[in-house]
Design a protein around this motif. Structure first.
Motif, PDB file in Angstrom:
ATOM      1  N   GLY A   1       0.838  -1.199   0.000  1.00  0.00           N
ATOM      2  CA  GLY A   1       0.000   0.000   0.000  1.00  0.00           C
ATOM      3  C   GLY A   1       0.868   1.241   0.000  1.00  0.00           C
ATOM      4  O   GLY A   1       1.988   1.222   0.522  1.00  0.00           O
ATOM      5  N   THR A   2       0.348   2.303  -0.597  1.00  0.00           N
ATOM      6  CA  THR A   2       1.038   3.601  -0.566  1.00  0.00           C
ATOM      7  C   THR A   2       0.052   4.660  -0.123  1.00  0.00           C
ATOM      8  O   THR A   2      -1.082   4.710  -0.616  1.00  0.00           O
ATOM      9  N   ILE A   3       0.465   5.474   0.864  1.00  0.00           N
ATOM     10  CA  ILE A   3      -0.295   6.648   1.293  1.00  0.00           C
ATOM     11  C   ILE A   3       0.605   7.849   1.060  1.00  0.00           C
ATOM     12  O   ILE A   3       1.707   7.920   1.623  1.00  0.00           O
ATOM     13  N   ALA A   4       0.159   8.768   0.184  1.00  0.00           N
ATOM     14  CA  ALA A   4       0.982   9.939  -0.149  1.00  0.00           C
ATOM     15  C   ALA A   4       0.221  11.212   0.217  1.00  0.00           C
ATOM     16  O   ALA A   4      -0.891  11.447  -0.264  1.00  0.00           O
ATOM     17  N   PHE A   5       0.849  12.038   1.099  1.00  0.00           N
ATOM     18  CA  PHE A   5       0.218  13.316   1.469  1.00  0.00           C
ATOM     19  C   PHE A   5       0.114  14.194   0.220  1.00  0.00           C
ATOM     20  O   PHE A   5       1.058  14.290  -0.560  1.00  0.00           O
ATOM     21  N   ASP A   6      -1.046  14.861   0.079  1.00  0.00           N
ATOM     22  CA  ASP A   6      -1.225  15.714  -1.102  1.00  0.00           C
ATOM     23  C   ASP A   6      -1.866  17.039  -0.695  1.00  0.00           C
ATOM     24  O   ASP A   6      -2.971  17.384  -1.144  1.00  0.00           O
ATOM     25  N   ARG A   7      -1.178  17.745   0.254  1.00  0.00           N
ATOM     26  CA  ARG A   7      -1.710  19.026   0.773  1.00  0.00           C
ATOM     27  C   ARG A   7      -0.563  20.040   0.810  1.00  0.00           C
ATOM     28  O   ARG A   7      -0.311  20.693   1.809  1.00  0.00           O
ATOM     29  N   ASP A   8       0.128  20.162  -0.338  1.00  0.00           N
ATOM     30  CA  ASP A   8       1.345  20.986  -0.325  1.00  0.00           C
ATOM     31  C   ASP A   8       1.043  22.456  -0.028  1.00  0.00           C
ATOM     32  O   ASP A   8       1.887  23.175   0.497  1.00  0.00           O
ATOM     33  N   THR A   9      -0.175  22.901  -0.310  1.00  0.00           N
ATOM     34  CA  THR A   9      -0.493  24.324  -0.046  1.00  0.00           C
ATOM     35  C   THR A   9      -0.314  24.641   1.441  1.00  0.00           C
ATOM     36  O   THR A   9      -0.038  25.771   1.821  1.00  0.00           O
ATOM     37  N   LYS A  10      -0.495  23.602   2.267  1.00  0.00           N
ATOM     38  CA  LYS A  10      -0.273  23.796   3.710  1.00  0.00           C
ATOM     39  C   LYS A  10       0.894  22.921   4.180  1.00  0.00           C
ATOM     40  O   LYS A  10       0.954  22.476   5.323  1.00  0.00           O
ATOM     41  N   ARG A  11       1.800  22.651   3.215  1.00  0.00           N
ATOM     42  CA  ARG A  11       3.029  21.879   3.507  1.00  0.00           C
ATOM     43  C   ARG A  11       2.705  20.543   4.204  1.00  0.00           C
ATOM     44  O   ARG A  11       3.343  20.133   5.154  1.00  0.00           O
ATOM     45  N   ASN A  12       1.638  19.907   3.707  1.00  0.00           N
ATOM     46  CA  ASN A  12       1.208  18.598   4.238  1.00  0.00           C
ATOM     47  C   ASN A  12       1.004  18.633   5.758  1.00  0.00           C
ATOM     48  O   ASN A  12       1.259  17.632   6.451  1.00  0.00           O
ATOM     49  N   ALA A  13       0.527  19.779   6.267  1.00  0.00           N
ATOM     50  CA  ALA A  13       0.189  19.842   7.703  1.00  0.00           C
ATOM     51  C   ALA A  13      -0.873  18.797   7.989  1.00  0.00           C
ATOM     52  O   ALA A  13      -1.783  18.578   7.183  1.00  0.00           O
ATOM     53  N   LEU A  14      -0.741  18.106   9.104  1.00  0.00           N
ATOM     54  CA  LEU A  14      -1.576  16.948   9.428  1.00  0.00           C
ATOM     55  C   LEU A  14      -2.870  17.422  10.081  1.00  0.00           C
ATOM     56  O   LEU A  14      -3.003  17.462  11.309  1.00  0.00           O
ATOM     57  N   SER A  15      -3.831  17.789   9.242  1.00  0.00           N
ATOM     58  CA  SER A  15      -5.139  18.231   9.754  1.00  0.00           C
ATOM     59  C   SER A  15      -5.983  17.009  10.102  1.00  0.00           C
ATOM     60  O   SER A  15      -5.693  15.882   9.676  1.00  0.00           O
ATOM     61  N   ALA A  16      -7.039  17.233  10.860  1.00  0.00           N
ATOM     62  CA  ALA A  16      -7.938  16.128  11.239  1.00  0.00           C
ATOM     63  C   ALA A  16      -8.495  15.454   9.978  1.00  0.00           C
ATOM     64  O   ALA A  16      -8.600  14.220   9.915  1.00  0.00           O
ATOM     65  N   GLU A  17      -8.770  16.257   8.963  1.00  0.00           N
ATOM     66  CA  GLU A  17      -9.354  15.704   7.716  1.00  0.00           C
ATOM     67  C   GLU A  17      -8.341  14.813   6.992  1.00  0.00           C
ATOM     68  O   GLU A  17      -8.646  13.695   6.581  1.00  0.00           O
ATOM     69  N   LEU A  18      -7.100  15.311   6.882  1.00  0.00           N
ATOM     70  CA  LEU A  18      -6.065  14.505   6.207  1.00  0.00           C
ATOM     71  C   LEU A  18      -5.813  13.228   7.005  1.00  0.00           C
ATOM     72  O   LEU A  18      -5.688  12.133   6.431  1.00  0.00           O
ATOM     73  N   ILE A  19      -5.767  13.357   8.324  1.00  0.00           N
ATOM     74  CA  ILE A  19      -5.524  12.174   9.178  1.00  0.00           C
ATOM     75  C   ILE A  19      -6.654  11.156   9.029  1.00  0.00           C
ATOM     76  O   ILE A  19      -6.408   9.949   8.934  1.00  0.00           O
ATOM     77  N   ALA A  20      -7.892  11.641   8.976  1.00  0.00           N
ATOM     78  CA  ALA A  20      -9.024  10.711   8.818  1.00  0.00           C
ATOM     79  C   ALA A  20      -8.884   9.924   7.515  1.00  0.00           C
ATOM     80  O   ALA A  20      -9.151   8.710   7.478  1.00  0.00           O
ATOM     81  N   GLU A  21      -8.408  10.587   6.460  1.00  0.00           N
ATOM     82  CA  GLU A  21      -8.205   9.888   5.186  1.00  0.00           C
ATOM     83  C   GLU A  21      -7.088   8.846   5.310  1.00  0.00           C
ATOM     84  O   GLU A  21      -7.191   7.738   4.779  1.00  0.00           O
ATOM     85  N   CYS A  22      -6.043   9.181   6.057  1.00  0.00           N
ATOM     86  CA  CYS A  22      -4.936   8.221   6.248  1.00  0.00           C
ATOM     87  C   CYS A  22      -5.421   6.998   7.024  1.00  0.00           C
ATOM     88  O   CYS A  22      -5.133   5.853   6.661  1.00  0.00           O
ATOM     89  N   ILE A  23      -6.181   7.233   8.098  1.00  0.00           N
ATOM     90  CA  ILE A  23      -6.663   6.118   8.930  1.00  0.00           C
ATOM     91  C   ILE A  23      -7.606   5.232   8.124  1.00  0.00           C
ATOM     92  O   ILE A  23      -7.535   3.997   8.178  1.00  0.00           O
ATOM     93  N   ALA A  24      -8.448   5.856   7.296  1.00  0.00           N
ATOM     94  CA  ALA A  24      -9.347   5.074   6.434  1.00  0.00           C
ATOM     95  C   ALA A  24      -8.531   4.234   5.445  1.00  0.00           C
ATOM     96  O   ALA A  24      -8.872   3.066   5.171  1.00  0.00           O
ATOM     97  N   ALA A  25      -7.431   4.796   4.963  1.00  0.00           N
ATOM     98  CA  ALA A  25      -6.578   4.054   4.020  1.00  0.00           C
ATOM     99  C   ALA A  25      -5.931   2.857   4.722  1.00  0.00           C
ATOM    100  O   ALA A  25      -5.894   1.742   4.169  1.00  0.00           O
ATOM    101  N   PHE A  26      -5.487   3.057   5.947  1.00  0.00           N
ATOM    102  CA  PHE A  26      -4.903   1.920   6.687  1.00  0.00           C
ATOM    103  C   PHE A  26      -5.959   0.830   6.900  1.00  0.00           C
ATOM    104  O   PHE A  26      -5.679  -0.373   6.730  1.00  0.00           O
TER     105      PHE A  26
END
Ligand code: YXS
Length: 256
Positions: free
Chosen positions: A13-38
């Motif tokens: 599996g590959t999880i790639a951050f794609d929020r460069d506008t905020k330098r891939n800051a780990l927001s609750a929304e981005l984290i929720a997507e990561c946890i769903a991917a796991f």
């Protein structure tokens, strides 16, 4: 717009951050997507996961989304903070999680990298843990993450100075497994992931969970825990945390 990109190929599996506008800051929304991917990769019986950034840019991740930190007078990193939930998801995933790092890693993202099972970087990698810049009391689990991995004097240098540790030194002190030339990083990272897919997944899952339990087996009596929590309360109720978050949001240097 999704904040990560995911893929699954050859049981990797590959999880790639794609929020460069905020330098891939780990927001609750981005984290929720990561946890769903796991969760999805677990259902698909992935044998390894690579955590990376879409852009091989200057910044792998700028850490906890500061806009989402409680403004002060509240525990900034409680047990159910999204970032803490992501760290636990990485540690609980029943197969190796490899951080593939290009660029700088900040704050909670450094804790995330340390929660991964292996870390590969290139010459642009650097690692900084930054609560001292925000007047923020780091949590006990996070401190133990670093203490279980690095020499005491290096942990103190990182937490007291908040300065980045550059790639060559990061390899010497053990933050990363290997630093390799940028052109080879992807190939070397996925070659190791492929090795894991050829080994017994049951044996690896059992070893990973046993190592987690043993490395976290730090007996602390309740009085000691209350004492440590009191130290944290003294900081997040204090003036420095107010100043640290305000200075970031106002884009100025903090005055502690
Ligand atoms: O102004 P706009 O809207 O363009 O947004 C800017 C920044 O505000 C935003 N950004 C962040 N937003 C939320 N949380 C963050 N952690 C964060 N970092 C950056 O991204 C946009 C571009 O930022 P800019 O212009 O500074 O980019 P740059 O390329 O010049 O510099 C990249 C960095 C990463 C060196 C710089 O953004 C930076 O120093 N960011 C803060 C890094 C940091 O201190 N992270 C720790 C977060 S707190 C945390 O993780 C733990 C709780 S702890 O503090 O305990 O470690």
């Amino acid at each position: 717009m999704p904040l990560i990109r995911t893929s699954l190929a050859d049981a990797i599996g590959t999880i790639a951050f794609d929020r460069d506008t905020k330098r891939n800051a780990l927001s609750a929304e981005l984290i929720a997507e990561c946890i769903a991917a796991f969760d999805e990769f677990k259902n698909m019986h992935a044998r390894a996961v690579v955590l990376r950034s879409v852009t091989a840019g200057k910044v792998w991740s700028a850490g906890h989304d500061i806009d989402e930190l409680p403004k002060a007078d509240v525990d900034p990193l409680p047990y159910n903070d999204p970032l803490e939930q992501l760290l636990r998801a990485v540690k609980a995933f029943p197969a190796p999680v490899i951080a593939m790092v290009q660029g700088s890693v900040w704050g909670g993202a450094c804790d995330l990298v340390m929660a991964c099972d292996l870390v590969y970087g290139d010459e642009t990698s650097s690692f900084a843990i930054t609560p001292a810049k925000l007047g923020l009391p780091y949590n006990v689990v996070g401190l133990l993450n670093f203490l279980s991995r690095l020499p005491l004097n290096v942990v103190k240098e990182m937490f007291f100075s908040a300065d980045p540790i550059a790639a060559d030194r990061a390899e010497r002190v053990g933050i990363v497994n290997r630093i390799v030339p940028a052109a080879e990083l992807e190939q070397i990272t996925y070659a190791m992931a492929r090795t894991f897919t050829t080994r017994s997944s049951a044996a690896i899952a059992s070893a990973k969970e046993s190592i987690r339990v043993l490395s976290e087996a730090t007996p602390i009596n309740p009085q000691t825990f209350e004492y440590l929590h009191g130290l944290r309360r003294g900081v997040y109720f204090g003036p420095d945390y107010h100043e640290g978050v305000a200075s970031f949001l106002e884009k100025r240097k903090p005055k502690f």
